[in-house]
Design an enzyme around this catalytic site. Sequence first.
Site, mmCIF file in Angstrom:
data_model
loop_
_atom_site.group_PDB
_atom_site.id
_atom_site.type_symbol
_atom_site.label_atom_id
_atom_site.label_comp_id
_atom_site.label_asym_id
_atom_site.label_seq_id
_atom_site.Cartn_x
_atom_site.Cartn_y
_atom_site.Cartn_z
ATOM 1 N N VAL A 17 28.182 21.030 -46.737
ATOM 2 C CA VAL A 17 27.014 20.159 -46.855
ATOM 3 C C VAL A 17 25.738 20.926 -46.492
ATOM 4 C CG1 VAL A 17 25.925 18.021 -46.092
ATOM 5 C CG2 VAL A 17 28.412 18.131 -46.314
ATOM 6 N N ALA A 46 20.956 27.240 -37.841
ATOM 7 C CA ALA A 46 21.764 27.664 -36.697
ATOM 8 C C ALA A 46 23.246 27.626 -37.071
ATOM 9 C CB ALA A 46 21.504 26.756 -35.500
ATOM 10 N N LYS A 106 29.498 11.334 -38.438
ATOM 11 C CA LYS A 106 29.992 9.969 -38.223
ATOM 12 C C LYS A 106 30.692 9.824 -36.876
ATOM 13 C CE LYS A 106 34.158 11.083 -40.687
ATOM 14 N NZ LYS A 106 34.014 12.106 -41.700
ATOM 15 N N ILE A 137 26.468 7.430 -51.184
ATOM 16 C CA ILE A 137 26.103 6.049 -51.494
ATOM 17 C C ILE A 137 25.031 5.550 -50.535
ATOM 18 C CG2 ILE A 137 26.951 3.710 -51.845
ATOM 19 C CD1 ILE A 137 29.770 4.835 -52.048
ATOM 20 N N GLY A 188 42.959 19.102 -51.164
ATOM 21 C CA GLY A 188 41.989 19.276 -50.081
ATOM 22 C C GLY A 188 41.291 17.988 -49.697
ATOM 23 N N ASP A 202 39.211 7.605 -39.274
ATOM 24 C CA ASP A 202 37.944 7.901 -39.954
ATOM 25 C C ASP A 202 37.282 6.597 -40.424
ATOM 26 O OD1 ASP A 202 36.128 9.853 -41.625
ATOM 27 O OD2 ASP A 202 36.900 8.394 -43.068
ATOM 28 N N LYS A 206 33.583 4.517 -39.390
ATOM 29 C CA LYS A 206 32.602 3.975 -40.339
ATOM 30 C C LYS A 206 32.453 2.468 -40.176
ATOM 31 C CE LYS A 206 33.451 7.912 -43.296
ATOM 32 N NZ LYS A 206 34.416 8.472 -44.264
ATOM 33 N N GLY A 308 32.008 15.317 -50.414
ATOM 34 C CA GLY A 308 31.522 16.406 -51.257
ATOM 35 C C GLY A 308 30.240 16.990 -50.700
#
Lengths: 434, 434
Positions: A17, A46, A106, A137, A188, A202, A206, A308
Amino acid sequence: MNEYRDLRVALLGCGSVGAQVARLILEHGDELAARAGARLSLAGIAVRNLDSPRDVELPQELFTVDAERLVQSADIVIELMGGIEPAKTLILQALRGGADVVTANKALIAAHGPELAEAAEQVGAQLSYEAAVAAAIPILRPLRESLAGDHITRVLGIVNGSTNYILDRMDRFGDSSEDAMRLASELGYLEADPTLDVEGYDAAQKATILASIAFHTEVPVDAVYREGISNITAAQIEAAKHAGYVIKLLAIAERLTSADGTDGVSARVYPALISRDHPLAVVYGGKNAVFVEAESAGELMFYGAGAGGAETASAVLGDLVSAARRHVVGGPGIPGSLHAGLPILPVTEVTTAYQVMLEVRDEPGVLAGIAGILAEHGVSAASVEQAAAPGDQASLVIGTHDAREGDLAAMVEALRASDRVVSVTSVLRLEGQA
Amino acid sequence: MNEYRDLRVALLGCGSVGAQVARLILEHGDELAARAGARLSLAGIAVRNLDSPRDVELPQELFTVDAERLVQSADIVIELMGGIEPAKTLILQALRGGADVVTANKALIAAHGPELAEAAEQVGAQLSYEAAVAAAIPILRPLRESLAGDHITRVLGIVNGSTNYILDRMDRFGDSSEDAMRLASELGYLEADPTLDVEGYDAAQKATILASIAFHTEVPVDAVYREGISNITAAQIEAAKHAGYVIKLLAIAERLTSADGTDGVSARVYPALISRDHPLAVVYGGKNAVFVEAESAGELMFYGAGAGGAETASAVLGDLVSAARRHVVGGPGIPGSLHAGLPILPVTEVTTAYQVMLEVRDEPGVLAGIAGILAEHGVSAASVEQAAAPGDQASLVIGTHDAREGDLAAMVEALRASDRVVSVTSVLRLEGQA
């Protein structure tokens, strides 16, 4: 373009990212300036190791290992290191120094969001984390801003792409659970520790963030009721399909009134049946979607990529432009205050419907006996379907009407304990109904 | 709550949306104050006739017929009168007086959006109109803010609920075009002048707004290429279903490069085939959805109610809270500048694929002849399907590969003119492909 003032942007972390974010800031300078009203100058990146390979070729002189020093001179800090520390300390340093902060972290926001938001508000800085939920999104900004004049009643999210991929493979391609999991791993899609995805950790992070923003209430991540998809079988997928449903792992945030009349909030994650007519049913593969129900707006859905590098970078850049605008204008950031202070209600207070599959002894009176167990727990059946089974057994699929989770769970326990029941083979909740 | 400053809100118009907006402002005062950082006091409601019946009971002393005077003393003006005048003059007066303006007036924004946006920017006021496109669905704010760091390449919108209802009835319930239209009319889904919906004028206004915001370019509504759904037949719906498609009326805004290499923008409205796997295919009934493709974010979709008093009011309230925050902070509104100035390219420059159904003479060499006509126009066939037809005729369904609209249209003209072709029974574009 020279009339724009310069804003120094510090980037912490340069994974998939971070590299895309750096590239976009460097390549789209003029456009970002036109949209932000300020020139965004990338002051540095960094990283832990200066020699690590990067997804994108970037000027070597931008890299530094001294994150703390980079933060001190920044107007806006973008944190993409992940994990709790040193990310948290660096973000607090940035906010206390008056810098705006954009993060996609997150885990950090789920664990320490309220503390960080408070630090931001104390100095009038802006903390934003659109990319932390459902990557590309736009969902947090619409919840916080577009629906600011509405009352959100429920949020149902498919917010973990890898489990959605696994369930979708099982549903549409007939894969076994093991095959689907193996495929997801090969592609992956799974985290290094797959239980984070598969057991719903996870998604629970969220759910915490969605519930906090939807209901202006602090929802600790350990208050999120959580079940994963590791026990979902091909037989359950088939039975769901037969009955017009699809199984999705949902992160749910809901306004709720408990049995004793307490208004509160529920946050939970579990695999549930959704009607095939529901907009969430056609969220295929690794895609994410968040379905929102609000008093005035009615039903809304936000759909797109949940992971992604470039996709997540898009959300980070949106927050970056917003932070830059705030810097230009001056005033305080959009408050993230959790002012409602609603209690978090346990999952037992949730109203839902169950679909229960069970093997029973095929003998006279068995249906009456089962119906009696439902009635004892205040649960009524919406549908009962009987199928042939080997030997002297029969298979039953019972769909209940809406009832309290606590009553439904007690009913299932009683079914398991009944002499007439050989085994309870599936218990799934039905969600997405009016 | 007394530390909040008061902002005077003037409401122009009190139809089904206006009445809901007034109710929400009056009922949710404390919450709106907490979110906006200011108390929103409803200064008055301008109406044409003081004695008209209202959807919601409201204090009679709020009503006035003197809209101009009401506007003069307002901090924020909400315009829900509809139509061009006097709405435009009142909005300009409000903006020039430094008030922020919220409107749901799609006709006005489509016709005069750039002029109004410029008036707002000159005084640093905010003009927002989220409710003008797809009512409750947050789409303009995400396009403008969340995707501010991305490049939008294409927007495909189902933005007219009544035509979507009609097409959906024909597709899912087998209604004839006439029956579906009658039903839509009985349910009050059609505008007083149904051609506004059915011939795509309403969708074209929304295409203008979407294209302007997505591409920062002024797109006049009369530059939008437009075809309606009045010629869509049950036979076309059936053939689409058979081939795995559904027909939707799409408002399309697209970045485009013309044959001569000019970068530009296309805005158009027409009924098109969409794969049944596409997220837009499951937008049923009167719902709206906007599908967005962006370079980094990939594919996004925003789904929800495209009409309704309360639904539209939700979007108006979101804009109202945002305007109030701006008032509290002080700085200029988010700029709506159309700085890109891209040329609007004619529909002939669009790249698309056609599905053509035709009746041909069933004689030797006919397929070769048809193939020759395609080749002459630089079009290649992706699929050809032949069906039995009465007498000495055959039915052909030809799907083309992507080609320029101009070439495809010329190809259809040549087919019509060919001796071998009895009639061209359907020409539809195929959209939503990568």
